[in-house]
Design an enzyme around this catalytic site. Structure first.
Site, short mmCIF file in Angstrom:
data_model
loop_
_atom_site.label_atom_id
_atom_site.label_comp_id
_atom_site.label_asym_id
_atom_site.label_seq_id
_atom_site.Cartn_x
_atom_site.Cartn_y
_atom_site.Cartn_z
CG ASP A 43 45.73 50.48 95.70
OD1 ASP A 43 45.47 49.14 95.22
OD2 ASP A 43 46.82 50.94 95.59
CD GLU B 110 82.04 42.74 89.69
OE1 GLU B 110 81.54 42.85 88.60
OE2 GLU B 110 83.22 42.18 89.92
CB CYS C 57 69.00 58.69 95.79
SG CYS C 57 69.89 58.06 97.17
CB CYS D 136 59.39 65.11 87.93
SG CYS D 136 58.63 63.95 88.82
CB CYS E 234 68.69 54.52 97.60
SG CYS E 234 70.52 54.64 97.51
CB SER F 255 85.28 43.62 92.12
OG SER F 255 84.04 43.12 92.36
CB CYS G 214 61.72 58.64 87.19
SG CYS G 214 60.43 59.18 88.21
C1 LIG Z 1 54.46 57.50 90.99
C2 LIG Z 1 52.81 57.06 91.12
C3 LIG Z 1 52.26 56.09 92.21
C4 LIG Z 1 51.03 55.68 91.85
N1 LIG Z 1 50.69 54.56 92.73
C5 LIG Z 1 49.50 54.08 92.89
C6 LIG Z 1 48.98 53.20 93.71
O1 LIG Z 1 50.03 52.31 94.46
N2 LIG Z 1 47.62 53.05 94.08
C7 LIG Z 1 46.51 53.70 93.20
O2 LIG Z 1 45.54 53.55 93.40
N3 LIG Z 1 46.96 54.85 92.61
C8 LIG Z 1 48.20 54.92 92.34
N4 LIG Z 1 48.74 56.09 91.79
C9 LIG Z 1 47.63 57.05 91.03
C10 LIG Z 1 47.13 58.00 91.71
O3 LIG Z 1 46.36 57.59 92.86
C11 LIG Z 1 46.26 58.79 91.03
O4 LIG Z 1 47.04 59.55 89.97
C12 LIG Z 1 45.75 60.17 91.88
O5 LIG Z 1 44.99 59.65 92.88
C13 LIG Z 1 45.02 60.92 91.12
O6 LIG Z 1 44.96 62.24 91.74
P1 LIG Z 1 45.18 63.68 91.30
O7 LIG Z 1 44.75 64.71 92.16
O8 LIG Z 1 46.82 63.65 91.26
O9 LIG Z 1 44.60 63.74 89.98
P2 LIG Z 1 44.71 64.73 88.78
O10 LIG Z 1 45.89 64.33 87.72
O11 LIG Z 1 44.93 66.02 89.08
O12 LIG Z 1 43.52 64.74 88.06
C14 LIG Z 1 42.75 63.41 87.51
C15 LIG Z 1 41.53 63.31 86.89
O13 LIG Z 1 40.70 63.67 87.91
C16 LIG Z 1 39.91 64.74 87.25
N5 LIG Z 1 39.25 65.58 88.55
C17 LIG Z 1 40.11 65.62 89.65
N6 LIG Z 1 39.69 66.28 90.42
C18 LIG Z 1 38.15 66.37 90.12
C19 LIG Z 1 37.00 67.10 90.39
N7 LIG Z 1 36.86 67.45 91.60
N8 LIG Z 1 35.80 66.98 89.62
C20 LIG Z 1 35.98 66.49 88.48
N9 LIG Z 1 37.16 66.01 88.12
C21 LIG Z 1 38.12 65.87 88.64
C22 LIG Z 1 40.45 65.58 86.52
O14 LIG Z 1 39.75 66.40 85.48
C23 LIG Z 1 41.37 64.77 85.67
O15 LIG Z 1 40.99 64.21 84.83
C24 LIG Z 1 50.03 56.50 91.63
C25 LIG Z 1 50.55 57.59 90.84
C26 LIG Z 1 51.78 57.77 90.59
C27 LIG Z 1 52.10 59.00 89.89
S1 FES Z 2 73.37 56.76 96.65
FE1 FES Z 2 73.36 56.16 94.65
S2 FES Z 2 71.14 56.19 94.09
FE2 FES Z 2 71.32 56.43 96.67
S1 FES Z 3 62.23 62.77 88.97
FE1 FES Z 3 61.73 60.67 89.73
S2 FES Z 3 59.91 61.29 90.99
FE2 FES Z 3 60.46 63.24 89.75
#
Ligand SMILES: Cc1cc2nc3c(=O)[nH]c(=O)nc-3n(C[C@H](O)[C@H](O)[C@H](O)COP(=O)(O)OP(=O)(O)OC[C@H]3O[C@@H](n4cnc5c(N)ncnc54)[C@H](O)[C@@H]3O)c2cc1C
Ligand code: FES
Ligand code: FES
Length: 1312
Positions: free
Chosen positions: A373, A1244, A123, A80, A155, A1063, A50
């Protein structure tokens, strides 16, 4: 600038480098680890699923050494989203590093393969790496740790049960399910009515043998590279700077340097986990010329728990925060920890473990996502943010102003968030968090909330109140005014009533709010408030039983979590006939022949093939309008970009731009008019993938919208927009029968579409051979012969010049046939034109946009029935949403018609079906081919008949079921003996009557939680799985299976293969393999009889000496079938697969959440060639069906644009969704003369059994409604998502919310 960048890749040998060590001197900050591993290092075991952190296919283990505390840490992460620049000094372990068939396989790899945890295998490397990392940290994990570790891995094939089984073998008590609190295991024979001992020789309960597994020996694991340790200890802490073509990456290692960098580049983001910045750059095209990424700065990575508060460093990962909160909760008195408990509860379901390992607390807070959250909780908790810049320290409250980014309350551009201070809760203070998502885990919340109240010593008068919500505005929203008005009120029902009204007035959502589900969101706003009210009331009662009124017992259910428990499963199948030779694999649960290679990452998928010399990449430009004239296409800017070689348009394809798919010609590229979003307009060919994609974005297409725009089935009916012909099936005399029945009812049901979501996206590589115009097409497809034909036609070549090769397919489910052909033809055209290899790999979002999926259906029914539930007359209409072109829509509605009666004999039946032409991407085949929709319509009708008669649905099902020898509506004979047997066994195995009584008792005692139970039968006609081809060869040639090697298919070896789908793969291919083996044996007979004690090697040598050919082709032309739509009669199917499934669910009436508590499945598989494979197919299909009917939901804009274009928006079942208890039983083998060893094709049918969940939820919702005095007919559409469940459980909250007048707003989405 250039960075010197040593990091370690584990266990792989790289030319020119010391074993496993990678020194990259030209680091491009824009490069993520996944493409770097796959393209640059050629380590292709780590997969792309993805690209946005949502599927886990790219999981790797990152290890780091902390010189201060002298500790090595390991965590699983999504490659990724990891910028390679962030890996300085880290050791990266990929699937190749932990084991391979060339060295030694790791126990995790061995067990996942031998426990049948792989089907397509795409997967699997990600799964293995998640488990491997867990075991590095916890060699004997608990089941909870295991399921938590796999929460971020999707998966699409297996249904997860075998993967959990493999994992369980690492737990301390692996043979046991670890489920029962009283210490009794579910695998206990008596409890589960498993077979008595005397039967044991015949009946098998296991599909693998643990005794043969390699032991896990943690001392044998790779050590952390000592040179990286030395480097971490000795190297001076210096800021590292990496410069790329467009971007500069600055990695400060001290706080001073970080502040300096932020001062110098105030607009640069501070990238921590990159889980917010990364997806934004990828999906929204945001670009940052400078990125600051602090590395190992202690001041950001600490936790301090003082007398009054907990301070958490902004750099801590969410996993670390989770761990710290767990510790704090253990060590502080309960009353001080209420905020921490609420945070911890949300952290358990927030994303998957990989994302939690990467994402930082600071990044989470500062990104201020609307569905965060943690922010709603932190916002009510009087938290303070400690900020720092070169100019000094500052503290700002984490409140609504901060969350709204109000300039006076926000971080200044040069400031860094250092830490967040969270006060302990006080004695009379209560905090809770709530959330509801489409899926229970690893899904962004639809609405979430944080709530806090403080009463002051001993009272119930509100002194402080804070309520905030996520998901209902552009960021977290606080109900400040409402809270202020409630201060001073006592905590009672009157307060609740006022609070609900105030909050609904303050937290408003327009009807057109982004994300849709507006009424659901409004209802959740007050439902959560009610939950909080009850929760606090209950605690107050506990604290002061005299003063507080407390709750009636039956209302307490509002507060309990949905049923949870550890996964447990039993499988039952009959052992193979002991007359078979010991080495004969027929009937044995043999592991997938590629299982080990899947698990080691050595299995090669299309995009894993090495780059061909001078290879080009192709990227499609797709239409952005659903129905429009193309006024102009301007290619000039795109063509001028570096690396762009060509852009293929319709002009190039003149004369070959269309190909007949089934009966209707389909255009390859569009230049005059587009009839849906996602149609292919032109194709950019460039030297690299990045260049092709960048250029594709610069192609300027000007459109002029056309009318009408038809998206829904209703609109198609209104505009009379159908594909020809209409299909009809009629039996008996419906009109006459309606005259004699006791009752007549009319109803309808809508069934939403489904995305294939195969884990490997559409992939192809076309290589011109440079001689005689020959061309090789390597493609992930189910239909190589079709690809060969369309490519040959497009290139105006005879088909024998085109070789189509399919090594393996990473999931297809019907989605890799016709659309794949179109894309392969264009790719081949480009390759042929330039005489260079061209690769085309769709990104997940493109794939979902272009390829369509399962047809949405509208089913209308009129049923005439007697008081006892017998349905004597049924008149039905099926409408499918076919999309913009015919594709397989006609076949789908035909199959829907021929299978619509499912397991029932309707003596007078008329059913008509239409495929609607709409402006959506054309829908196509998907596992089950019309039957999952048609069957659900029939079952819904039966459920309604039962309700009208006041009878149990299972009674009405039974009374209408086929009796042994009978006739289908198309007059084919049917023997339904095994159907009845499956039904009866399912009723027995599930202890249906006992559990029904238990469900009723539960429902009478619980007002806000309800359970439901439902059983459905299945009759699935087959006629038109990874075949156990190796087993067939082994059986026929009487040769050990270890001597057999299977290679991918190709049109060179098998020139006219049929499609693999429907199937019948096992039947068609298996019978063809059998035919070939028999030819060989016949030829070798004289040699073998001369030397009967000889080996195959001897016989092969003798055959060579005697010039006897050892190659043979087998062919099976398919079963004879016929069907006349004129007469409505025929013999379209060869045989029927029977089954039954019973599911029990629990729902939360306040949130719409549901949990599958238990499913029992009984299937008649004839004589199973491989029970592991058959059970795997049943489970995998069942879980896909469960997804179809209860979770998976596509969203389209009113302009016909698909919103749900990746795992973050479109939820397929994850490990949290599988039934807590799953029991599968195969009927004893039964003989049939004409199928392969009397086996049956199962690919199927199991999908449909997922609707037992739909009807169990229906049952639960019905119970809730009846208790609330709502007795009218219950109309529920599919999928039965939390939204539909909640809104159907009508109560005072659903009545309280404002409703928008239809037509007074433009909705965000259109229900398709
Ligand atoms: C697949 C996926 C699923 C997710 N599911 C959920 C979920 O179920 N619930 C939920 O709440 N969230 C979810 N998220 C969001 C996730 O919680 C946030 O993306 C994550 O917490 C951001 O943290 P990071 O360190 O990766 O931020 P980064 O991407 O590294 O940074 C984000 C931003 O924060 C700023 N920043 C970071 N640290 C500082 C600092 N110390 N001071 C000033 N600025 C700062 C950066 O400048 C940037 O603008 C999901 C994200 C993904 C990709
Ligand atoms: S075995 Fe096909 S996606 Fe998991
Ligand atoms: S390719 Fe799907 S999580 Fe990285």
């Amino acid at each position: 600038m250039c960075g010197h960048w040593p990091w370690k890749h584990r266990g792989s040998w790289l030319p020119g480098a010391e074993d496993g060590k990678v020194i990259e001197k030209n680091v491009d900050p824009e490069t993520m680890l996944l493409p770097y591993l796959r393209k640059k290092l050629r380590l292709t075991g780590t997969k792309y699923g993805c690209g946005t952190g949502g599927c886990g296919a790219c999981t790797v283990m990152i290890s780091r050494y902390n010189p201060t505390i002298k500790r090595i840490s390991h965590h699983a992460a999504n490659a990724c989203l990891i910028p390679i620049c962030s890996l300085y000094g880290a050791a990266v372990t990929t699937i190749e590093g932990i084991g391979s068939t060339k060295t030694r396989i790791h126990p995790v790899q061995e067990r996942i393969a031998k426990c049948h945890g792989t089907q397509c295998g795409f997967c699997t490397p990600g799964m293995v790496m998640s488990i491997y990392t867990l075991l590095r940290n916890h060699p004997e994990p608990s089941l909870e740790q295991l399921t938590d570790a796999l929460g971020g891995n999707l998966c699409r094939c297996t249904g997860y049960r075998p993967i959990i089984d493999a994992c369980k073998t690492f737990c301390k008590t692996s043979g046991c399910c670890q489920s029962r609190e009283n210490g009794v295991c579910y695998l206990d024979q008596e409890i589960n009515e498993l077979p008595e001992l005397e039967e044991v020789n015949k009946i098998s309960l296991k599909l693998f043998s643990e005794e043969e597994f390699l032991p896990l020996d943690p001392t044998q694991e790779l050590i952390f590279p000592p040179e990286l340790m030395i480097m971490a200890e000795k190297q001076p802490q210096r800021t590292r700077i990496f410069g790329g073509d467009r971007m500069t990456w600055i990695s400060p290692t001290t706080l001073t340097a970080l502040l300096e960098a932020k001062f110098k580049y105030p607009q640069a983001p501070v990238v921590m986990g990159n889980t917010s910045v990364g997806p934004e750059m990828k999906l929204k095209g945001v670009f940052h010329p400078v990125i600051i990424s602090p590395d190992g700065i202690e001041e950001l990575n600490f936790a301090n728990c003082s007398h009054n508060e907990l301070t958490l460093g902004a750099g801590l990962s969410l996993t670390q925060v989770k761990y710290i909160l767990g510790e704090v909760i253990q060590n502080l008195p309960e009353e001080k920890t209420r905020m921490y408990r609420a945070l911890l509860k949300h952290l358990r379901t927030l994303a998957g473990s990989q994302i939690r390992n990467m994402a930082s607390l600071g990044g989470h807070i500062v990104s201020r996502h609307l569905d965060s959250d943690l922010n709603p909780l932190l916002a009510v908790g009087n938290c303070t943010l400690n900020l720092l810049s070169k100019k000094g320290k500052r503290q700002v409250p984490l409140n609504e102003e901060f969350l709204r980014r109000s300039p006076s309350a926000d971080l200044k551009p040069e400031e860094i968030l250092i830490s967040v201070k969270i006060p302990h809760s006080r004695k009379w203070e209560f905090v809770s968090g709530f959330r509801q998502a489409q899926r229970q885990q690893n899904a962004l919340a639809v609405v979430n909330s944080g709530m806090r109240v403080f009463f002051g010593e001993g009272g119930d008068i509100i002194r402080e109140l804070s309520i905030s919500y996520g998901g209902v505005g552009p960021t977290t929203v606080c109900a400040k005014n409402s809270c202020r008005k409630l201060i001073g009120r006592p905590w009672n029902e009157e307060m609740l009533d006022v609070a609900c009204r105030l909050v609904l007035d303050e937290v408003t959502l327009p009807g057109s709010a982004p994300g849709g589900r507006v009424e659901f969101k409004r209802t959740l706003i007050v439902s959560f408030l009610f939950k909080f009210y009850l929760e606090v009331l209950q605690i107050l009662k506990r604290m002061d039983p005299v003063r507080s009124p407390g709750l009636a017992d039956k209302y307490e259910s509002a507060l309990e979590d949905l049923h949870s428990g550890h996964h447990c499963s039993t499988l039952k199948y009959e052992n193979v006939d002991s007359k078979n030779l010991p080495q004969d694999p027929i009937g044995q649960p043999i592991m997938h022949l590629s299982g080990i290679k899947h698990a080691t990452g050595e299995a090669i998928y299309c995009d894993d093939m090495p780059t061909v010399d001078q290879e080009l990449f192709l990227s499609f430009v797709t239409s952005s309008r659903a129905h429009a004239k193309i006024v102009s296409i301007d290619l000039s800017e795109a063509l001028s970009l570096p690396g762009v070689v060509d852009i293929v348009t319709e002009e190039h394809l003149r004369g070959v731009n269309s190909f007949c798919i089934l009966s209707e010609p389909e255009k390859l590229l569009r230049t005059e008019e587009v009839s849906c979003v996602g149609q292919l307009v032109c194709a950019v060919i460039a030297e690299s993938e990045v260049q092709a994609k960048q250029a594709a974005k610069r192609v300027k297409v000007v459109y002029q919208d056309l009318q009408p725009l038809i998206l829904t089935i209703e609109e198609a009916i209104q505009h009379n927009s159908f594909f020809e012909p209409e299909r009809k099936l009629e039996y008996g005399n419906v009109d006459e029968a309606f005259k004699v029945v006791d009752h007549i009812l009319e109803g309808e049901i809508h069934i939403g579409g489904q995305e294939h979501f195969y884990m490997e996206t559409q992939s192809m590589l076309v290589v011109p051979k440079g001689e005689d115009q020959e061309i090789d097409v390597y493609v992930s497809t189910q239909f190589p012969k079709y690809i060969q034909d369309i490519v040959a036609s497009t290139l105006k070549l005879p088909a024998n010049k085109v070789m189509c090769h399919v090594k393996r397919v990473g999931g297809a489910f019907g989605g890799k046939t016709y659309k794949t052909g179109i894309m392969a033809a264009i790719t081949a055209f480009a390759a042929n034109k330039h005489g260079r290899a061209v690769r085309c790999i769709l990104e997940r979002g493109e794939d979902m946009l272009i390829t369509g999926g399962r047809h949405p259906y509208l089913g209308k029914y009129k049923a005439g029935f007697m008081n006892d539930g017998r349905i004597l007359a049924l008149d039905m209409q099926h409408y499918s949403n076919g999309g913009a072109s015919l594709d397989e829509s006609l076949l789908v509605i035909e199959m829907g018609l021929l299978k619509m009666e499912n397991a029932y004999k309707f003596p007078n039946l008329r059913c008509r079906a239409w495929a609607c032409r709409t402006n959506l991407p054309s829908n196509t085949a998907l596992r089950g081919f019309g039957f999952p929709q048609a069957g659900l319509i029939t079952e819904s009708c039966i459920t309604e008949v039962a309700a009208r008669c006041g009878l149990a649905p299972e009674k009405v099902r039974m009374i209408n079921m086929y009796k042994e020898i009978d006739q289908t509506p198309y007059k084919q004979e049917i023997n339904a003996k095994n159907l009845i047997q499956c039904w009866k066994e399912c009723m027995d195995m599930s202890s249906y009557s006992l559990r029904k009584a238990a469900v009723e008792k539960f429902n009478s005692e619980n007002y806000w939680k309800k359970k439901g139970l439902a059983v459905v039968p299945l009759k699935f006609p087959v006629g038109l799985g990874s075949v156990a081809a190796g087993q067939v060869v082994s059986h026929e040639l009487r040769m050990p299976i270890s001597n057999i090697h299977l290679r991918g298919t190709s049109t060179e070896t098998v020139p006219n293969t049929n499609i693999s789908g429907g199937s019948v793969v096992a039947d068609l291919n298996g019978l063809a393999v059998k035919d070939a083996c028999q030819t060989l044996l016949k030829r070798l007979e004289p040699i073998i009889s001369k030397n009967p004690q000889g080996t195959w090697k001897d016989w092969a040598q003798a055959a060579f000496d005697e010039s006897i050919s050892l190659s043979a082709t087998g062919y099976f032309r398919g079963y004879e079938s016929n069907m006349s739509w004129e007469t409505g009669e025929g013999h379209p199917f060869e045989y029927f697969v029977y089954g039954a499934a019973c599911s029990e669910v629990e729902i939360d009436c306040l949130t719409g959440a549901h949990k599958n508590i238990r499913t029992d499945v009984v299937m008649d598989v004839g004589c199973s060639i491989n029970p592991a494979l058959d059970i795997g197919q049943i489970e995998g299909a069942f879980i896909q069906g469960m997804g179809l009917y209860t979770i998976e939901e596509l969203h389209y804009s009113p302009q016909g644009v698909l919103y749900t274009r990746g795992p973050n928006q479109y939820k397929i079942p994850a490990i949290c969704d599988i039934p807590t208890e799953l029991h599968i039983s195969l009927l004893p083998p039964s003989q049939s003369s004409n199928t392969l060893y009397s086996s049956k094709g199962l690919g199927e049918s199991g999908i449909f059994l997922g609707c037992s969940m739909f009807f169990a939820i229906h049952d639960a919702v019905n119970a809730a409604r009846q208790e609330r005095g709502l007795f009218g007919p219950l109309k529920l559409n599919s999928p039965l998502t939390p939204e539909k469940i909640r809104m159907a459980c009508e109560d005072k909250f659903t009545k309280m919310i404002p409703k928008d007048k239809p037509g007074s707003y433009v909705p965000w989405n259109v229900p398709i």
